[in-house]
Design a protein around this motif. Structure first.
Motif, short mmCIF file in Angstrom:
data_model
loop_
_atom_site.label_atom_id
_atom_site.label_comp_id
_atom_site.label_asym_id
_atom_site.label_seq_id
_atom_site.Cartn_x
_atom_site.Cartn_y
_atom_site.Cartn_z
N LEU A 104 47.18 30.85 39.30
CA LEU A 104 48.07 30.67 38.16
C LEU A 104 47.43 31.31 36.93
O LEU A 104 46.30 30.97 36.54
CB LEU A 104 48.32 29.19 37.86
N GLU A 105 48.13 32.24 36.31
CA GLU A 105 47.68 32.85 35.06
C GLU A 105 48.45 32.18 33.92
O GLU A 105 49.65 32.38 33.76
CB GLU A 105 47.92 34.36 35.06
N LEU A 106 47.76 31.38 33.12
CA LEU A 106 48.40 30.53 32.14
C LEU A 106 47.90 30.83 30.73
O LEU A 106 46.73 31.19 30.54
CB LEU A 106 48.14 29.06 32.46
N ASP A 107 48.80 30.70 29.76
CA ASP A 107 48.42 30.80 28.36
C ASP A 107 47.81 29.48 27.92
O ASP A 107 48.34 28.40 28.22
CB ASP A 107 49.63 31.12 27.49
N CYS A 108 46.70 29.54 27.23
CA CYS A 108 45.98 28.35 26.78
C CYS A 108 46.17 28.21 25.27
O CYS A 108 45.70 29.04 24.49
CB CYS A 108 44.50 28.46 27.13
#
Length: 288
Positions: free
Chosen positions: A235-239
């Motif tokens: 999962l590539e997620l914005d933090c």
């Protein structure tokens, strides 16, 4: 310890909250307002019997860890938290250091985030609260003893913690954590917490010591992170990071843009991840 006043304070704190106030489903119609005893016990990670005895003026003196958990469960303000400690015959934690007490406003936001992973951490990396999606994504850190809830201590001293990240991302992740801790330690030179953590990690981790000696400095900001989840994959997620400067705390939220592969996998995590976390039988609570 003032058992009668403590019991009254707990009952009143419970009565003023409803399940949606603390991120719980409303459930069946209730005869009286407020949370049930078992709901407070669940939020504080303690047995129902232990909490019931506190409200009935016959419980043992709560530990400082338990008082902190009760303050968080009842969404107490800082002044109310201090009052709770005084009623139990304990000195409240110092406010000039990073507090383990999550302010009600921050907990309110966390309780409303049902569909995205989020957690509250101190600026030194100690996890103070997680929502259900946060536990599904990064494991239930709050179930560990308090000493094992620090993300830097976990990352540099527990090899299993690195399984959450792709191997190629781990050097940058380590560097960012060390740079953030250096900024925190410099901002609070008289606080023993960051200094103690630095000393421990320098003596226990060659990687940390090497990165620390490079003297990079950077505070946490918005970033993109990649997580390896055993059920849903990468999962590539914005933090996103919301700061609470007064308490030295951060609300860390991981999101994905609708329509992306990461968003679809995050929706899948809401189903399979939360199911995987569900106990097969009645949960066992610590009795302290």
């Amino acid at each position: 310890m003032n058992r009668a006043e403590l019991a009254d304070f707990l009952r009143r704190g419970r009565a003023r909250l409803s399940p949606p106030d603390v991120g719980l489903a409303p459930g069946a119609r209730r005869r009286t307002p407020g949370l049930r005893r078992e709901e407070v016990a669940q939020l504080a990670d303690m047995s129902v019997d232990y909490y019931t005895r506190l409200e009935q003026c016959r419980g043992p003196r709560p530990s400082r860890q338990m008082l902190t958990a009760l303050a968080r469960a009842l969404r107490l303000t800082g002044d109310e938290r201090d009052h709770l400690f005084h009623l139990a015959g304990e000195e409240p934690p110092r406010r000039e250091t990073a507090s383990a007490h999550v302010p009600p406003g921050l907990m309110l936001i966390l309780d409303r985030l049902h569909d995205t992973p989020a957690q509250v951490v101190t600026d030194c990396g100690e996890v103070l609260a997680q929502n259900a999606m946060g536990r599904a994504l990064t494991r239930d850190v709050m179930s560990r003893p308090r000493r094992e809830r620090n993300l830097l201590r976990l990352y540099f001293l527990d090899p299993r913690a690195r399984d959450l990240f792709p191997e190629e991302d781990r050097p940058d992740h380590a560097r960012a954590q060390v740079a953030n801790l250096r900024a925190v330690a410099a901002a609070r030179p008289d606080d023993p917490e960051p200094a103690g953590l630095v000393a421990e990690l320098r003596s226990s981790s060659e990687e940390f010591a090497r990165l620390w000696d490079e003297h990079e400095v950077s505070l946490r900001h918005k970033a993109t992170k990649r997580f390896l989840h055993p059920l849903v994959g990468l999962l590539e997620l914005d933090c996103e990071v919301l700061l609470s400067h007064e308490h030295h705390q951060l609300l860390v939220i991981h999101t994905a843009r609708p329509g992306t592969e990461a968003w679809e996998r995050l929706q899948l995590l809401r189903v399979v991840g939360l199911q995987d976390m569900s106990p097969q039988g009645p949960p066992t609570r610590r009795t302290f």
